[in-house]
Motif scaffolding. Structure first.
Motif, PDB file in Angstrom:
ATOM      1  N   LEU A  28       0.805  -1.283  -0.046  1.00 52.76           N
ATOM      2  CA  LEU A  28      -0.022  -0.139   0.024  1.00 52.76           C
ATOM      3  C   LEU A  28       0.939   1.175   0.069  1.00 52.76           C
ATOM      4  CD1 LEU A  28      -2.572   1.332  -0.092  1.00 52.76           C
ATOM      5  CD2 LEU A  28      -2.999   1.014   2.486  1.00 52.76           C
ATOM      6  N   LEU A  29       1.797   1.377   0.883  1.00 48.73           N
ATOM      7  CA  LEU A  29       2.485   2.705   1.165  1.00 48.73           C
ATOM      8  C   LEU A  29       3.418   2.887  -0.464  1.00 48.73           C
ATOM      9  CD1 LEU A  29       1.427   2.866   3.927  1.00 48.73           C
ATOM     10  CD2 LEU A  29       3.802   3.418   4.495  1.00 48.73           C
ATOM     11  N   PRO A  30       3.984   1.808  -0.745  1.00 50.95           N
ATOM     12  CA  PRO A  30       4.833   1.988  -2.155  1.00 50.95           C
ATOM     13  C   PRO A  30       4.108   2.519  -3.222  1.00 50.95           C
ATOM     14  CG  PRO A  30       5.348  -0.204  -1.101  1.00 50.95           C
ATOM     15  CD  PRO A  30       4.545   0.604  -0.125  1.00 50.95           C
ATOM     16  N   HIS A  33       2.812   6.040  -2.738  1.00 51.64           N
ATOM     17  CA  HIS A  33       3.740   6.839  -3.708  1.00 51.64           C
ATOM     18  C   HIS A  33       3.752   7.144  -5.047  1.00 51.64           C
ATOM     19  CE1 HIS A  33       6.089   8.113   0.100  1.00 51.64           C
ATOM     20  NE2 HIS A  33       6.080   6.657   0.467  1.00 51.64           N
ATOM     21  N   GLU A  61      -9.714   1.287   3.861  1.00 45.88           N
ATOM     22  CA  GLU A  61      -8.139   0.834   4.364  1.00 45.88           C
ATOM     23  C   GLU A  61      -7.131   1.483   3.797  1.00 45.88           C
ATOM     24  OE1 GLU A  61      -7.662  -3.612   4.498  1.00 45.88           O
ATOM     25  OE2 GLU A  61      -9.492  -3.575   3.383  1.00 45.88           O
ATOM     26  N   GLU A  64      -7.460   5.317   5.626  1.00 50.24           N
ATOM     27  CA  GLU A  64      -7.225   5.656   6.790  1.00 50.24           C
ATOM     28  C   GLU A  64      -5.808   5.649   7.062  1.00 50.24           C
ATOM     29  OE1 GLU A  64      -8.631   2.552   9.479  1.00 50.24           O
ATOM     30  OE2 GLU A  64      -7.202   0.912   8.542  1.00 50.24           O
ATOM     31  N   VAL A  65      -5.106   4.983   5.985  1.00 54.38           N
ATOM     32  CA  VAL A  65      -3.454   5.044   5.751  1.00 54.38           C
ATOM     33  C   VAL A  65      -3.110   6.274   5.216  1.00 54.38           C
ATOM     34  CG1 VAL A  65      -1.709   3.804   4.594  1.00 54.38           C
ATOM     35  CG2 VAL A  65      -3.275   2.506   5.944  1.00 54.38           C
ATOM     36  N   PHE A  68      -2.970   9.140   7.444  1.00 51.52           N
ATOM     37  CA  PHE A  68      -1.988   8.962   8.775  1.00 51.52           C
ATOM     38  C   PHE A  68      -0.627   9.341   8.271  1.00 51.52           C
ATOM     39  CE2 PHE A  68       1.154   6.682  11.398  1.00 51.52           C
ATOM     40  CZ  PHE A  68       0.489   6.668  12.423  1.00 51.52           C
ATOM     41  N   TYR A  69      -0.037   9.424   7.137  1.00 45.09           N
ATOM     42  CA  TYR A  69       1.297   9.794   6.956  1.00 45.09           C
ATOM     43  C   TYR A  69       1.306  11.189   6.258  1.00 45.09           C
ATOM     44  CZ  TYR A  69       2.020   4.825   7.568  1.00 45.09           C
ATOM     45  OH  TYR A  69       2.194   3.584   8.277  1.00 45.09           O
ATOM     46  N   SER A  70       2.369  11.673   6.498  1.00 48.62           N
ATOM     47  CA  SER A  70       2.578  13.192   6.396  1.00 48.62           C
ATOM     48  C   SER A  70       3.080  13.476   4.923  1.00 48.62           C
ATOM     49  CB  SER A  70       3.357  14.001   7.237  1.00 48.62           C
ATOM     50  OG  SER A  70       4.661  13.578   7.210  1.00 48.62           O
ATOM     51  N   MET A  71       3.386  12.406   4.278  1.00 48.56           N
ATOM     52  CA  MET A  71       3.930  12.726   2.863  1.00 48.56           C
ATOM     53  C   MET A  71       2.823  12.672   1.963  1.00 48.56           C
ATOM     54  SD  MET A  71       7.398  10.859   2.617  1.00 48.56           S
ATOM     55  CE  MET A  71       7.993  11.175   0.993  1.00 48.56           C
ATOM     56  N   PHE A  72       1.721  11.975   2.289  1.00 45.81           N
ATOM     57  CA  PHE A  72       0.559  11.855   1.487  1.00 45.81           C
ATOM     58  C   PHE A  72      -0.195  13.192   1.508  1.00 45.81           C
ATOM     59  CE2 PHE A  72       1.049   7.325   2.144  1.00 45.81           C
ATOM     60  CZ  PHE A  72       1.872   6.959   1.113  1.00 45.81           C
ATOM     61  N   GLU A 125       8.659  18.046   9.583  1.00 49.84           N
ATOM     62  CA  GLU A 125       9.417  17.829  10.877  1.00 49.84           C
ATOM     63  C   GLU A 125      10.761  17.152  10.374  1.00 49.84           C
ATOM     64  OE1 GLU A 125       8.970  19.100  13.563  1.00 49.84           O
ATOM     65  OE2 GLU A 125       6.982  19.956  13.535  1.00 49.84           O
ATOM     66  N   LEU A 127      14.161  16.002   9.102  1.00 53.76           N
ATOM     67  CA  LEU A 127      14.555  15.247   7.612  1.00 53.76           C
ATOM     68  C   LEU A 127      15.548  14.396   7.988  1.00 53.76           C
ATOM     69  CD1 LEU A 127      13.498  17.813   5.031  1.00 53.76           C
ATOM     70  CD2 LEU A 127      12.267  15.903   5.506  1.00 53.76           C
TER      71      LEU A 127
ATOM     72  N   ARG B 124      12.672   5.428   5.770  1.00 54.33           N
ATOM     73  CA  ARG B 124      11.500   6.333   5.835  1.00 54.33           C
ATOM     74  C   ARG B 124      11.330   7.132   4.316  1.00 54.33           C
ATOM     75  NH1 ARG B 124      13.725  11.707   9.068  1.00 54.33           N
ATOM     76  NH2 ARG B 124      11.944  12.557   7.860  1.00 54.33           N
ATOM     77  N   PRO B 164       9.598   1.634   1.577  1.00 57.87           N
ATOM     78  CA  PRO B 164       9.467   3.060   1.926  1.00 57.87           C
ATOM     79  C   PRO B 164       8.364   3.334   2.974  1.00 57.87           C
ATOM     80  CG  PRO B 164       8.287   2.875  -0.057  1.00 57.87           C
ATOM     81  CD  PRO B 164       8.771   1.446   0.503  1.00 57.87           C
ATOM     82  N   ALA B 166       6.353   6.612   4.936  1.00 55.98           N
ATOM     83  CA  ALA B 166       5.734   7.763   4.068  1.00 55.98           C
ATOM     84  C   ALA B 166       5.425   9.097   4.969  1.00 55.98           C
ATOM     85  CB  ALA B 166       4.385   7.281   3.541  1.00 55.98           C
ATOM     86  N   GLY B 167       6.492   9.268   6.012  1.00 56.52           N
ATOM     87  CA  GLY B 167       6.506  10.457   6.943  1.00 56.52           C
ATOM     88  C   GLY B 167       5.628  10.152   8.150  1.00 56.52           C
ATOM     89  N   ALA B 168       6.542   9.605   8.999  1.00 56.08           N
ATOM     90  CA  ALA B 168       5.869   9.311  10.371  1.00 56.08           C
ATOM     91  C   ALA B 168       6.986   8.808  11.419  1.00 56.08           C
ATOM     92  CB  ALA B 168       4.743   8.138  10.184  1.00 56.08           C
ATOM     93  N   GLY B 183       1.121  -2.365   5.844  1.00 57.90           N
ATOM     94  CA  GLY B 183       0.196  -1.530   4.895  1.00 57.90           C
ATOM     95  C   GLY B 183      -0.880  -1.015   5.844  1.00 57.90           C
ATOM     96  N   LYS B 184      -0.718  -0.506   7.034  1.00 55.79           N
ATOM     97  CA  LYS B 184      -1.430  -0.160   7.737  1.00 55.79           C
ATOM     98  C   LYS B 184      -0.881   1.091   8.374  1.00 55.79           C
ATOM     99  CE  LYS B 184      -2.641  -4.738   9.519  1.00 55.79           C
ATOM    100  NZ  LYS B 184      -2.217  -5.496  10.720  1.00 55.79           N
ATOM    101  N   ARG B 185      -1.827   1.959   9.316  1.00 58.24           N
ATOM    102  CA  ARG B 185      -1.313   3.185   9.965  1.00 58.24           C
ATOM    103  C   ARG B 185      -0.159   2.541  10.941  1.00 58.24           C
ATOM    104  NH1 ARG B 185      -5.714   7.201  10.231  1.00 58.24           N
ATOM    105  NH2 ARG B 185      -5.222   7.902  12.332  1.00 58.24           N
ATOM    106  N   PHE B 349       7.153  18.915  17.570  1.00 52.12           N
ATOM    107  CA  PHE B 349       7.432  17.671  16.782  1.00 52.12           C
ATOM    108  C   PHE B 349       6.622  16.525  17.451  1.00 52.12           C
ATOM    109  CE2 PHE B 349       9.959  13.760  16.892  1.00 52.12           C
ATOM    110  CZ  PHE B 349      10.156  13.641  15.501  1.00 52.12           C
ATOM    111  N   GLU B 353       3.784  14.315  16.004  1.00 45.37           N
ATOM    112  CA  GLU B 353       4.105  12.766  15.490  1.00 45.37           C
ATOM    113  C   GLU B 353       3.324  11.611  16.544  1.00 45.37           C
ATOM    114  OE1 GLU B 353       5.671  12.063  12.847  1.00 45.37           O
ATOM    115  OE2 GLU B 353       6.540  14.285  12.530  1.00 45.37           O
TER     116      GLU B 353
END
Ligand SMILES: Cc1cc2nc3c(=O)[nH]c(=O)nc-3n(C[C@H](O)[C@H](O)[C@H](O)COP(=O)(O)O)c2cc1C
Ligand code: SF4
Lengths: 171, 433
Positions: A28-30, A33, A61, A64-65, A68-72, A125, A127, B124, B164, B166-168, B183-185, B349, B353
């Motif tokens: 999912l994450l890859p 991206h 699904e 919700e992901v 959660f992630y700041s790059m998306f 935040e 890097l 990351r 990878p 995705a920023g967390a 593939g979850k939170r 921060f 986070e």
């Protein structure tokens, strides 16, 4: 975006094979991206639904992901997203002044996009490049020890070349 | 010159390529282990070497491997934690970018010892360019029979992949990392069960930091005694220190554990002293999560002993007067630094986070950020300072994962050692810097 491009499909298929049978949700994450890169740098509901159908999981699904992630990005962004690190080590080395420079020059606040749609400014935040603070990220590229002069140079260059930061990170 | 185990050869041009790495003796540890050592012997070497986890907690690596559930019929996994997100820490990137084959070699050795047939490097998402360097190195390793089926004819097979984030920041916590890899939170799991029993896909799993894994080839090549003869007390071997802030020479340094802090900060071999001839004010010695120490306490313990770069010495004095080695993120502040403002960036921060599962962390980090913002901008009261201490106490120890503690310690320690500076903000109704 309606489907992955022909350049990305082989990468997507390679990624799907990295996980044991039945655990393809791991992709999912890859995949997000890549999907984000091919959807002008953000994840629309339609894009996320497509990824859900590919992975045979529920759209929720994916939502919700993605949230959660700041790059998306869940909202449209400009062609070139400039991410300025604000955490302690960068702050100690002038990150605040650097951010002020970008807000002045672009006439927007962090989190906003220029009216012409060329630039989005984002604060992020740490890097993990603190030895070369202050640090900014554009697409998959890091720029380190960014003085105001260097920022000016970069911005001019990006303006001229109509920089696009959302490219498939695997390519 | 200090002994170099991790950064030996780091300046050699082309080190990231298989040929150069191989020419310099690379993959000899894999050859040695797969041909001459049993998996248990590899674990034994690592255990006896005294190597401790370099991700922050300092847990003995061999002992952690020993916990892997061998009775389970499920596959086992070895996972590399390349989330590197602790503010002040940038050492893993240094290895991944410049010497990816060292990491791969360490992964093969760990996976072999644990009996894993598939392994992942979770990196990351911001570091995609490093992911690509590692993927290229992995492809070279496959091509040369170092990965894949029947490695070097030993009968042992291993597949290795990069994944990878995705920023967390929270995905650096090992159970959150495993959730993310599924593939979850990135919500940390309640422990026990520990990953060694229920890890990735519910299977026995060990997660180790990049730097921990990168030390293993040297230990296998040179033997545990050579490794454990370096260092001091229970701090064996070498450690990468990411040095940043107000110093003349920021960068990644490999030190022998036990090096005096004074020497690390002031000698030209390392930080080269404080920039602009300024005075040292404070140091956060192990990444943003560990207690901040004022100059006098980072250089010497309360008993007047010189403070050393080791797990024991940096924590001597407990939280009253000590700190921790943590991830080795060494953030130096000179006398022009506003401690409150620096702390505010950390508080923001942790608030940003927090994964939000536990109320003390989710709410408390937000309150602390808000109050610090109030004090820094001159609108705070004396009561706010005590309120901060109070909130930090209520977070500490009351959460699922240590992020709560990591958010509380910087606040508690900054007020413990620099209370007058907080009070000055309140009295002047503005930042004095
Ligand atoms: C909030 C939080 C963030 C963490 N971030 C990292 C990280 O970025 N990298 C890392 O190796 N360990 C990190 N850790 C520690 C891991 O949970 C785990 O202890 C470590 O990966 C184990 O490897 P080691 O024993 O080799 O150090 C973090 C822990 C917490 C609680
Ligand atoms: S302590 Fe914070 S980050 Fe950790 S599980 Fe609880 S809410 Fe999430």
């Amino acid at each position: 975006m309606t489907e992955f491009s022909t350049e990305s499909l082989p990468i997507v298929n390679r990624i799907l094979k990295q996980y044991p049978e039945g655990k393809q949700k791991s992709a999912l994450l890859p995949l997000l991206h890549i999907a984000q890169a091919e959807n002008q740098g953000w994840l629309s509901a339609e894009t996320m639904d497509y990824v859900a159908s590919l992975l045979k999981i529920q759209p929720i699904e994916v939502y919700e992901v993605a949230s959660f992630y700041s790059m998306f990005n869940l909202q449209p962004v400009g062609n070139c997203v400039i991410e300025v690190c604000q955490t302690g080590p960068c702050w100690l080395n002038g990150a605040e002044e650097l951010l002020a420079y970008f807000t002045d020059r672009l006439g927007i606040k962090a989190g906003e996009t220029t009216p012409d749609g060329k630039f989005t400014l984002k604060t992020v935040e740490c890097l993990a490049a603190c030895g070369n603070a202050p640090v900014i990220q554009v697409g998959t590229e890091y720029f380190e020890n960014v003085s105001k002069m260097k920022a000016e140079e970069l911005l001019n260059k990006w303006q001229l070349e109509n920089k696009i930061s959302h490219t498939n990170p695997y390519l | 010159m200090a002994k170099k185990i991790l950064l030996d050869n780091i300046d050699v041009p082309g080190l990231a390529s298989f040929e150069v790495y191989k020419q310099l003796g690379g993959y000899s540890a894999v050859e040695k282990a797969l041909k001459n050592l049993s998996p248990d012997q590899v674990t034994g070497e690592v255990t006896k070497s005294g190597l401790r986890g370099r991700g922050g907690a300092g847990f003995p690596t061999g002992m952690k491997w020993g916990f892997i559930d061998k009775k389970s019929n499920n596959p086992r996994y070895f996972v590399c934690n390349f989330d590197e997100s602790e503010p002040g820490t940038f050492k893993d990137r240094h290895i991944g970018q410049l010497n990816p084959h060292l990491l791969i070699e360490g992964m093969i050795l760990g996976a072999y010892a644990l009996g894993a047939r598939t392994s992942f490097i979770y990196i990351r998402g911001e570091l995609f360019y490093v992911l690509k360097i590692i993927e290229k190195a992995i492809a070279e390793a496959y091509k040369n029979g170092i990965l894949g089926e029947n490695i070097l004819g030993s009968g042992y097979s291993l597949d290795l992949y990069c994944q990878p984030g995705a920023g967390a920041y929270i995905c650096g916590e090992e159970t959150a990392l495993l959730e993310s890899l599924e593939g979850k939170r990135g919500n940390p799991r309640i422990k026990p069960p520990f990953p060694a029993v229920v890890g990735l896909y519910g299977c026995p799993t060990v997660v180790n930091n990049v730097e921990t894994i990168a030390a293993i080839p040297w230990i296998i090549n040179n033997g545990y005694e050579a490794y454990s003869s370096i260092g001091i007390g229970n701090s064996k071997g070498t450690k990468l220190i990411s040095a940043c802030g107000h110093i003349n020479k920021p960068g990644v340094y490999e030190i022998e554990l036990g090096l005096p802090v004074q020497e690390f900060i002031y000698s030209d071999e390392y930080c080269g002293g404080i920039r602009n001839g300024n005075e040292l004010k404070a140091v956060v010695a192990g990444g943003s999560s560990v207690p901040i120490l004022p100059a006098e306490l980072i250089l010497r313990t309360t008993t007047g002993e010189p403070r050393l770069m080791s797990y024991e010495s940096l924590s001597e004095g407990g939280f009253q007067s000590g700190s921790m080695l943590g991830s080795g993120g060494f953030i130096v502040m000179d006398h022009t630094t506003c401690i409150v403002k620096n702390l505010l960036t950390f508080a923001r921060f942790y608030h940003h986070e927090s994964c939000g599962q536990c109320s003390p962390c989710r709410e408390g980090t937000g309150w602390m950020e808000k109050i610090l913002h109030r004090i820094e901008s001159g609108r705070g009261s004396m009561k706010d300072i005590d309120l901060l201490v109070n909130i930090s106490k209520h977070i500490e120890g009351n959460t699922i994962c240590p992020l709560g503690d990591a958010a509380a310690w910087p606040v508690a320690s900054a007020i413990r050692h620099f209370r007058a500076e907080f009070e000055e903000h309140v009295k002047l109704q503005k930042c004095p810097f």
